[in-house]
Design an enzyme around this catalytic site. Structure first.
Site, PDB file in Angstrom:
ATOM      1  N   ARG A   1      -1.622  -3.253 -18.493  1.00 34.45           N
ATOM      2  CA  ARG A   1      -2.749  -2.526 -18.263  1.00 34.45           C
ATOM      3  C   ARG A   1      -2.791  -1.221 -17.293  1.00 34.45           C
ATOM      4  O   ARG A   1      -2.495  -1.635 -16.087  1.00 34.45           O
ATOM      5  CB  ARG A   1      -4.100  -3.221 -17.823  1.00 34.45           C
TER       6      ARG A   1
ATOM      7  N   THR B   1      -3.844   5.179 -22.076  1.00 34.20           N
ATOM      8  CA  THR B   1      -3.530   3.938 -21.292  1.00 34.20           C
ATOM      9  C   THR B   1      -2.120   3.723 -21.704  1.00 34.20           C
ATOM     10  O   THR B   1      -1.607   4.159 -22.558  1.00 34.20           O
ATOM     11  CB  THR B   1      -4.620   3.002 -22.184  1.00 34.20           C
TER      12      THR B   1
ATOM     13  N   GLU C   1      -0.518   4.776  -0.756  1.00 38.21           N
ATOM     14  CA  GLU C   1      -1.393   5.848  -0.929  1.00 38.21           C
ATOM     15  C   GLU C   1      -0.426   7.293  -0.708  1.00 38.21           C
ATOM     16  O   GLU C   1       0.259   7.365   0.143  1.00 38.21           O
ATOM     17  CB  GLU C   1      -2.617   6.176  -0.008  1.00 38.21           C
TER      18      GLU C   1
ATOM     19  N   LYS D   1      -1.674  -0.532 -24.966  1.00 40.12           N
ATOM     20  CA  LYS D   1      -2.190  -0.525 -26.431  1.00 40.12           C
ATOM     21  C   LYS D   1      -0.948  -0.561 -27.342  1.00 40.12           C
ATOM     22  O   LYS D   1      -0.115  -1.141 -27.065  1.00 40.12           O
ATOM     23  CB  LYS D   1      -3.180   0.528 -26.891  1.00 40.12           C
TER      24      LYS D   1
ATOM     25  N   ASP E   1      -6.749  12.499 -25.343  1.00 34.85           N
ATOM     26  CA  ASP E   1      -6.362  11.384 -25.022  1.00 34.85           C
ATOM     27  C   ASP E   1      -5.842  10.475 -26.180  1.00 34.85           C
ATOM     28  O   ASP E   1      -6.545   9.898 -27.029  1.00 34.85           O
ATOM     29  CB  ASP E   1      -8.016  10.770 -24.772  1.00 34.85           C
TER      30      ASP E   1
ATOM     31  N   TYR F   1       0.887  -1.131   0.030  1.00 32.91           N
ATOM     32  CA  TYR F   1      -0.028  -0.240  -0.037  1.00 32.91           C
ATOM     33  C   TYR F   1       0.816   1.164  -0.082  1.00 32.91           C
ATOM     34  O   TYR F   1       1.809   1.185   0.717  1.00 32.91           O
ATOM     35  CB  TYR F   1      -0.960   0.072   1.445  1.00 32.91           C
TER      36      TYR F   1
HETATM   37  N1  PLP Z   1      -9.468   6.177 -24.415  1.00 26.79           N
HETATM   38  C1  PLP Z   1      -9.275   5.565 -25.325  1.00 26.79           C
HETATM   39  C2  PLP Z   1      -9.218   6.546 -26.578  1.00 26.79           C
HETATM   40  C3  PLP Z   1      -9.840   4.054 -25.533  1.00 26.79           C
HETATM   41  O1  PLP Z   1      -9.468   3.630 -26.831  1.00 26.79           O
HETATM   42  C4  PLP Z   1      -9.705   3.680 -24.379  1.00 26.79           C
HETATM   43  C5  PLP Z   1      -9.795   2.079 -24.284  1.00 26.79           C
HETATM   44  O2  PLP Z   1     -10.173   1.331 -25.383  1.00 26.79           O
HETATM   45  C6  PLP Z   1      -9.857   4.107 -23.249  1.00 26.79           C
HETATM   46  C7  PLP Z   1      -9.734   5.589 -23.148  1.00 26.79           C
HETATM   47  C8  PLP Z   1     -10.280   3.440 -21.992  1.00 26.79           C
HETATM   48  O3  PLP Z   1      -9.236   2.642 -21.342  1.00 26.79           O
HETATM   49  P1  PLP Z   1      -9.426   1.534 -20.357  1.00 26.79           P
HETATM   50  O4  PLP Z   1     -10.228   0.424 -21.139  1.00 26.79           O
HETATM   51  O5  PLP Z   1      -8.119   1.100 -20.042  1.00 26.79           O
HETATM   52  O6  PLP Z   1     -10.364   2.167 -19.424  1.00 26.79           O
END
Ligand code: PLP
Length: 433
Positions: free
Chosen positions: A241, A232, A53, A235, A206, A51
């Site tokens: 993950r 993320t 935090e 990918k 994002d 842990y």
């Molecule tokens: N943002 C985008 C552009 C995504 O394609 C994804 C998932 O495919 C996410 C966020 C969400 O990620 P997670 O599935 O890890 O919550």
């Protein structure tokens, strides 16, 4: 302590079956990849027990001297991997995944019911960018904030920036979100910056799908224009993950993003960080700075282009006509079939991809397209030649879908399934647990 096979053969056997599935199939889901053995070793380590935090040096638990060192190293590597000056940018490496990372940003810079604009889900955006239908606020983002999507120009398949500009001027969002889950082109960050500035909005990218491509500088750099960048880590970046949030250190629109974002992650929305993931992420981010990583990301793009051009040769209509990144979106509607059936038939042949809506679709349940990505099979050593062959396999699957009849011995479908499941795709040690 005993091995998993002794303590829980049931779970061991499920893992073994999944490992076999990953070995045997052609993995074409654009958001998936095979992470490295080194990352998996870190993720499967004792780091999961701790842990911690808080942030390095400011924890709510004792015994964190090594975790502090690890998280600091991970932060430094994250900034280096994305070529960022640590006087100008900071990063939080604790988000548990992409959707929590996005919600943490919203929590940091918005008040409940503030207005946001992201790419509409049926046009390639992600749920967490504010998806809602006329009947239902589907994503938590649209429950707690007021969401007005922008969309693609349906004739070109490119983001309709003029529409975004006009709508932003009327709707006056506090946050504009770039980035997508199913968009084969780069975003026009300079244009989005101008639109955001005109209405006094934050601009967030994002980059979940393309973060590996961004780290390797093979697509446009969102950091030049955005205030906040989320991602993320599993990918195209090929890590465990997880999620990350990058933020500008200088105040933006009067907000100290560093403290707002760090507080939104903890104590706002999360408790203890997943230190095993942060360990795996640190390993991934070291690799992301290597020359081989750049070579890999260049191959991801070259392979995707080879796939796209063979599909076009075979007569397929691609959304936007092609791809600048790691994925293509095939519009199957001119053939009179839908993505759901093609996904199913290909799945039976161990070709794994996903049905996807395409601009103009009437139903999200039976969407008119499929999304195909190159990162995972590029990790397994596929080159442009194999990706052209993948296009041919998909074409076979589509033809079979078109004249699908009940599966009979000696039918085209049965022959195809036999061929694909017995052919010899190269195996690497990437798929190990
Ligand atoms: N943002 C985008 C552009 C995504 O394609 C994804 C998932 O495919 C996410 C966020 C969400 O990620 P997670 O599935 O890890 O919550």
């Amino acid at each position: 302590d005993h091995a998993l096979s002794e303590t829980d053969p049931e779970v061991r056997s499920i893992i073994d079956k999944e490992k076999q599935r990953q070995f045997k199939s052609l993995e074409l889901i654009a958001s998936e990849n095979f992470t490295s053995r080194a990352v998996m070793e870190a993720v499967g380590s004792c780091l999961t027990n701790k842990y911690s935090e808080g942030l390095p040096g400011k924890r709510y638990y004792g015994g964190n001297e090594h975790i502090d060192e690890l998280e600091t190293l991970c932060q430094q590597r994250a900034l280096a991997a994305f070529h960022l000056d640590n006087n100008k940018w900071g990063v939080n490496v604790q988000p548990l995944s992409g959707s929590p990372a996005n919600f943490e940003v919203y929590t940091a810079v918005l008040n409940p019911h503030d207005r946001i604009m992201g790419l509409d889900l049926p046009h390639g955006g992600h749920l967490s960018h504010g998806f809602m239908t006329p009947k239902r606020r589907v994503s938590g983002t649209s429950i707690y904030f007021e969401s007005m999507p922008y969309r693609l120009d349906e004739t070109t398949g490119i983001v309709d920036y003029d529409m975004l500009e006009r709508t932003a001027n009327l709707f006056r969002p506090k946050l504009i979100i770039a980035g997508a889950s199913a968009y084969p082109r780069d975003f026009d960050y300079p244009r989005m910056r101008k639109i955001a500035d005109a209405v006094g909005a934050f601009l967030m990218m994002d980059m979940a799908h393309i973060s590996g491509l961004v780290a390797a500088s093979v697509v446009a750099d969102p950091f030049e224009y955005c205030d906040i960048v989320t991602t993320t880590t599993h990918k195209s970046l090929r890590g465990p993950r997880g999620g990350m949030i990058f933020f500008r250190k200088d105040p933006v629109l009067g907000v100290d993003l560093e403290s707002a974002i760090n507080n939104a992650v903890f104590p706002g929305l999360q408790g203890g960080p997943h230190n095993h993931t942060i360990g795996g992420l640190a390993v991934c981010l070291k690799h992301a700075q290597s020359p081989e990583f750049k070579v890999y990301q260049n191959k991801v793009i070259a392979n995707c282009r080879a796939l796209a051009s063979r599909l076009v040769e075979l007569g397929y209509k691609l959304v936007s006509g092609g791809s600048d990144n790691h994925l293509v979106l095939v519009d199957l509607r001119p053939l009179g079939i839908d993505g759901a059936r093609v996904e199913k038939i290909l799945d039976m042949a161990s070709i794994t991809l996903n049905k996807n809506s395409v601009p103009g679709d009437k139903s999200a349940l039976v969407p008119g397209g499929i999304r195909i990505g190159s990162p995972a099979m590029t990790t397994r050593g596929f080159t442009e030649k194999e990706f052209a062959a993948v296009a041919d396999f998909i074409h076979e699957g589509v033809k079979i879908t078109l004249d699908a009849k009940p599966l009979a011995p000696g039918s085209k479908l049965q022959e195809f399934l036999k061929f694909v499941t017995t052919s010899d795709f190269p195996l690497t040690d990437r798929v190990s647990d």
